[in-house]
Design a protein around this motif. Structure first.
Motif, PDB file in Angstrom:
ATOM      1  N   MET A  93       0.849  -1.176   0.000  1.00 22.86           N
ATOM      2  CA  MET A  93       0.000   0.000   0.000  1.00 22.86           C
ATOM      3  C   MET A  93       0.894   1.238   0.000  1.00 22.86           C
ATOM      4  SD  MET A  93      -2.650   1.323   2.919  1.00 22.86           S
ATOM      5  CE  MET A  93      -4.102   0.463   2.380  1.00 22.86           C
ATOM      6  N   PHE A 137      -1.349   3.616  10.589  1.00 20.14           N
ATOM      7  CA  PHE A 137      -0.824   3.211   9.285  1.00 20.14           C
ATOM      8  C   PHE A 137       0.554   2.558   9.405  1.00 20.14           C
ATOM      9  CE2 PHE A 137       1.595   3.971   5.383  1.00 20.14           C
ATOM     10  CZ  PHE A 137       0.768   3.347   4.470  1.00 20.14           C
ATOM     11  N   GLN A 178      -0.201  -1.301  10.508  1.00 22.96           N
ATOM     12  CA  GLN A 178      -0.463  -1.632   9.109  1.00 22.96           C
ATOM     13  C   GLN A 178      -1.927  -1.445   8.741  1.00 22.96           C
ATOM     14  OE1 GLN A 178       1.569  -3.988  11.022  1.00 22.96           O
ATOM     15  NE2 GLN A 178       3.206  -2.659  10.333  1.00 22.96           N
ATOM     16  N   GLY A 179      -2.514  -0.365   9.256  1.00 26.46           N
ATOM     17  CA  GLY A 179      -3.912  -0.083   8.978  1.00 26.46           C
ATOM     18  C   GLY A 179      -4.132   0.353   7.544  1.00 26.46           C
ATOM     19  N   ASP A 180      -5.298   0.013   7.021  1.00 27.58           N
ATOM     20  CA  ASP A 180      -5.662   0.471   5.684  1.00 27.58           C
ATOM     21  C   ASP A 180      -6.281   1.863   5.788  1.00 27.58           C
ATOM     22  OD1 ASP A 180      -8.184   0.026   6.718  1.00 27.58           O
ATOM     23  OD2 ASP A 180      -8.628  -1.680   5.419  1.00 27.58           O
ATOM     24  N   MET A 181      -6.755   2.384   4.681  1.00 27.96           N
ATOM     25  CA  MET A 181      -7.287   3.741   4.647  1.00 27.96           C
ATOM     26  C   MET A 181      -8.494   3.898   5.591  1.00 27.96           C
ATOM     27  SD  MET A 181      -5.215   5.259   2.768  1.00 27.96           S
ATOM     28  CE  MET A 181      -5.599   6.572   1.664  1.00 27.96           C
ATOM     29  N   ASP A 229     -15.197  -0.394   9.152  1.00 24.84           N
ATOM     30  CA  ASP A 229     -15.156  -1.679   8.456  1.00 24.84           C
ATOM     31  C   ASP A 229     -16.122  -1.707   7.282  1.00 24.84           C
ATOM     32  OD1 ASP A 229     -13.269  -2.658  10.230  1.00 24.84           O
ATOM     33  OD2 ASP A 229     -14.783  -3.556  11.540  1.00 24.84           O
ATOM     34  N   ARG A 245     -14.498  -0.782   3.866  1.00 24.56           N
ATOM     35  CA  ARG A 245     -13.581  -1.705   3.203  1.00 24.56           C
ATOM     36  C   ARG A 245     -14.314  -2.412   2.062  1.00 24.56           C
ATOM     37  NH1 ARG A 245     -12.071  -2.272   8.665  1.00 24.56           N
ATOM     38  NH2 ARG A 245      -9.991  -1.450   8.953  1.00 24.56           N
TER      39      ARG A 245
END
Length: 145
Positions: free
Chosen positions: A1, A46, A50-53, A127, A130
């Motif tokens: 990412m 992040f 390791q979080g996503d947007m 959530d 996503r």
């Protein structure tokens, strides 16, 4: 990412001022450290978790609302900052309707009252984004507006 563009402190202060101008409330920062702490959490989400947007946007919303750095308008600034972060990174926040957010909250509260947890509901409204978010310019391709 790829690394997202994070909101600057100045941008969040601008969003807060706009919120006060549109909806009223007292201007002022309760504690500068509370704001700085809240604004570090999305980057931590992040880089270290390791979080996503969606997780990063949720970190803006949660930590700004929890820390209460402003005299007034904390929750408005929190959600506006989360949405601004998504837009800044090319993700339209219109993929989830207000009704869907309301239904999610209502179902979670009912499940908690009955002692049930989870089910097939997303853990958080973040959530829900996503796989549902629409990248800028994609709406017409999907047959939307």
């Amino acid at each position: 990412m790829t690394e997202p563009a994070f909101l600057s402190r100045e941008r969040v202060l601008q969003l807060h001022l706009i919120s006060l101008q549109q909806h009223g409330g007292m201007d002022g920062l309760r504690e500068s450290g509370l704001l700085d702490s809240a604004l570090m959490q999305p980057e931590a989400a992040f880089y270290y978790r390791q979080g996503d947007m969606a997780a990063v946007a949720a970190a803006y919303a949660f930590h700004l609302a929890q820390n209460q750095p402003f005299i007034d308008g904390n929750k408005r600034t929190a959600i506006t900052s989360a949405l601004a972060f998504l837009e800044l990174n090319g993700i339209s926040a219109t993929a989830i309707t207000d009704a869907e957010l309301y239904d999610h909250d209502r179902h979670r509260r009912e499940a908690a009252r009955q002692g049930r947890v989870g089910g097939n509901l997303p853990e958080t409204p973040a959530d829900m984004t996503r796989g549902n978010s629409i990248k800028r310019g994609e709406r017409k391709e999907r047959g939307g507006e």
